[in-house]
Design a protein around this motif. Structure first.
Motif, PDB file in Angstrom:
ATOM      1  N   ASP A  64       0.827  -1.199   0.000  1.00  0.00           N
ATOM      2  CA  ASP A  64       0.000   0.000   0.000  1.00  0.00           C
ATOM      3  C   ASP A  64       0.868   1.258   0.000  1.00  0.00           C
ATOM      4  O   ASP A  64       0.540   2.254  -0.654  1.00  0.00           O
ATOM      5  N   GLU A  65       1.992   1.187   0.741  1.00  0.00           N
ATOM      6  CA  GLU A  65       2.893   2.342   0.772  1.00  0.00           C
ATOM      7  C   GLU A  65       3.450   2.628  -0.613  1.00  0.00           C
ATOM      8  O   GLU A  65       3.609   3.790  -1.016  1.00  0.00           O
ATOM      9  N   PHE A  66       3.734   1.565  -1.364  1.00  0.00           N
ATOM     10  CA  PHE A  66       4.215   1.728  -2.735  1.00  0.00           C
ATOM     11  C   PHE A  66       3.132   2.340  -3.618  1.00  0.00           C
ATOM     12  O   PHE A  66       3.427   3.191  -4.467  1.00  0.00           O
ATOM     13  N   LEU A  67       1.879   1.954  -3.400  1.00  0.00           N
ATOM     14  CA  LEU A  67       0.774   2.543  -4.161  1.00  0.00           C
ATOM     15  C   LEU A  67       0.643   4.040  -3.860  1.00  0.00           C
ATOM     16  O   LEU A  67       0.391   4.843  -4.766  1.00  0.00           O
ATOM     17  N   PHE A  68       0.850   4.411  -2.607  1.00  0.00           N
ATOM     18  CA  PHE A  68       0.812   5.831  -2.250  1.00  0.00           C
ATOM     19  C   PHE A  68       1.959   6.594  -2.914  1.00  0.00           C
ATOM     20  O   PHE A  68       1.802   7.740  -3.339  1.00  0.00           O
ATOM     21  N   THR A 106      -8.291   6.805 -19.133  1.00  0.00           N
ATOM     22  CA  THR A 106      -8.683   6.055 -17.939  1.00  0.00           C
ATOM     23  C   THR A 106      -9.583   4.886 -18.304  1.00  0.00           C
ATOM     24  O   THR A 106      -9.405   3.762 -17.829  1.00  0.00           O
ATOM     25  N   MET A 107     -10.563   5.170 -19.170  1.00  0.00           N
ATOM     26  CA  MET A 107     -11.494   4.129 -19.587  1.00  0.00           C
ATOM     27  C   MET A 107     -10.768   3.000 -20.305  1.00  0.00           C
ATOM     28  O   MET A 107     -10.987   1.821 -20.024  1.00  0.00           O
ATOM     29  N   LEU A 108      -9.881   3.338 -21.228  1.00  0.00           N
ATOM     30  CA  LEU A 108      -9.159   2.329 -21.987  1.00  0.00           C
ATOM     31  C   LEU A 108      -8.253   1.488 -21.093  1.00  0.00           C
ATOM     32  O   LEU A 108      -8.194   0.263 -21.219  1.00  0.00           O
ATOM     33  N   LEU A 109      -7.560   2.158 -20.174  1.00  0.00           N
ATOM     34  CA  LEU A 109      -6.686   1.420 -19.260  1.00  0.00           C
ATOM     35  C   LEU A 109      -7.496   0.504 -18.351  1.00  0.00           C
ATOM     36  O   LEU A 109      -7.077  -0.629 -18.062  1.00  0.00           O
ATOM     37  N   ALA A 110      -8.636   0.998 -17.887  1.00  0.00           N
ATOM     38  CA  ALA A 110      -9.474   0.202 -16.998  1.00  0.00           C
ATOM     39  C   ALA A 110     -10.007  -1.034 -17.710  1.00  0.00           C
ATOM     40  O   ALA A 110     -10.059  -2.127 -17.132  1.00  0.00           O
ATOM     41  N   LEU A 167      -6.996   5.340 -11.487  1.00  0.00           N
ATOM     42  CA  LEU A 167      -7.164   3.898 -11.313  1.00  0.00           C
ATOM     43  C   LEU A 167      -6.496   3.390 -10.035  1.00  0.00           C
ATOM     44  O   LEU A 167      -7.053   2.552  -9.324  1.00  0.00           O
ATOM     45  N   VAL A 168      -5.311   3.920  -9.733  1.00  0.00           N
ATOM     46  CA  VAL A 168      -4.589   3.454  -8.541  1.00  0.00           C
ATOM     47  C   VAL A 168      -5.291   3.898  -7.267  1.00  0.00           C
ATOM     48  O   VAL A 168      -5.361   3.144  -6.288  1.00  0.00           O
ATOM     49  N   ILE A 169      -5.821   5.119  -7.265  1.00  0.00           N
ATOM     50  CA  ILE A 169      -6.450   5.620  -6.039  1.00  0.00           C
ATOM     51  C   ILE A 169      -7.674   4.790  -5.672  1.00  0.00           C
ATOM     52  O   ILE A 169      -8.041   4.678  -4.501  1.00  0.00           O
ATOM     53  N   ILE A 243     -14.022   5.709 -13.096  1.00  0.00           N
ATOM     54  CA  ILE A 243     -14.439   6.078 -14.447  1.00  0.00           C
ATOM     55  C   ILE A 243     -15.468   7.200 -14.410  1.00  0.00           C
ATOM     56  O   ILE A 243     -15.352   8.199 -15.123  1.00  0.00           O
ATOM     57  N   SER A 244     -16.491   7.043 -13.580  1.00  0.00           N
ATOM     58  CA  SER A 244     -17.530   8.063 -13.478  1.00  0.00           C
ATOM     59  C   SER A 244     -16.941   9.399 -13.034  1.00  0.00           C
ATOM     60  O   SER A 244     -17.283  10.456 -13.571  1.00  0.00           O
TER      61      SER A 244
END
Length: 295
Positions: A64-68, A106-110, A167-169, A243-244
């Motif tokens: 999680d720290e890496f994601l932050f 964002t949509m395409l990556l998701a 996406l990461v958040i 996405i929204s």
């Protein structure tokens, strides 16, 4: 539409962020460099978030720290340094248009990387409709593009980094409070921008920070556009999905056009008004029945 209050919060946040293109342009005109603007606004915002954020330091795991760290790097350093530099190279409206490709990215990556998002006709059509509206707004009735190639690339890099951030958040928003996430983003944003000053040292005279036009714009960028808006955005992503929430980025140009017309004397035309209407219609269409977990 469920969670209407959080949709309104996302729209209000985007409206404020649309104005920041102009604030940044003003600060660049007064001698501040892109990295300097980012560092100052995040330092002040970080001080503000400590007042209300949980005082815990380490997250639940090193993963999680890496994601932050990723959030602070891509949503802080990469996004703002790229965007601020692009604003200095081209028109604020042009940057706003290119950054508005973030929802599409964002949509395409998701769709490519996750199983929580499915492409729908309304999502695709709404995104394309809003993108068409953005083009009409930004070009402001002029069909001769005047974009700086380097500025284009940097604005696109900012857009791509924001898509990754969105996406990461979402991955951490279910396990941590929005205030804690926001504080981590500010911390790692500050940490990761410092090495850039080895390449281009600080040059803005500190005594000029006392000029009203400088400190007032910095205060707005720090307290309102960073501290409050990042907090609100984290809440919106948690409640209505990446996405929204990201699709509301299409509304950026509306307030950018209005602010640039008022402060930078850039005129509005009937084409810009029509484009604004298309943006609103496209955002509504794209957010209608989006198939995303958490929406």
């Amino acid at each position: 539409m469920r969670n209407i209050g959080y949709h309104i919060l996302a729209i209000f946040t985007i409206a404020i962020w649309g104005v920041t293109f102009v604030n940044t342009k003003v600060l660049l005109h007064h001698g501040l460099q892109p990295m300097e603007i980012f560092l100052l606004r995040f330092i002040v915002a970080y001080g503000c978030i400590w007042i209300i954020s949980p005082k815990r330091i380490k997250s639940q795991s090193w993963h999680d720290e890496f994601l932050f760290f990723i959030l602070g790097f891509v949503g802080g350093t990469v996004y703002f340094v790229a965007e601020n530099t692009a604003i200095g190279l081209t028109y604020v409206n042009n940057v706003a248009f290119i950054v508005c490709t973030a929802p599409l990215i964002t949509m395409l990556l998701a769709i490519l990387l996750t199983k929580s998002v499915k492409a729908t006709v309304t999502l695709i059509m709404g995104s394309l409709l809003a993108l068409m509206g953005v083009g009409m707004v930004i070009y402001n009735g002029q069909f001769v593009l005047q974009l700086n190639p380097l500025g284009d690339f940097l604005a696109l890099a900012a857009s791509f980094s924001w898509a990754i951030y969105s996406l990461v958040i979402k991955k951490v928003s279910s396990r941590y409070a929005a205030t804690y996430i926001t504080r981590k983003v500010f911390f790692y944003g500050i940490l990761t921008v410092i090495p850039f000053f080895l390449l281009k040292p600080w040059s803005f005279p500190l005594e000029r920070l006392y000029q009203p036009v400088v400190w007032m714009n910095l205060l707005f960028l720090s307290v309102v556009a960073s501290f409050l808006c990042f907090l609100w955005w984290s809440v919106a992503v948690k409640k209505i999905g990446a996405i929204s929430t990201s699709n509301y980025v299409y509304l950026n140009p509306i307030t950018t056009i209005i602010a640039s017309a008022f402060f930078l004397q850039e005129p509005m035309t009937i084409m810009a008004y029509i484009g604004s209407a298309l943006i609103l219609l496209g955002v509504f269409t794209a957010n209608h029945k989006v198939k995303e977990k958490g929406d």
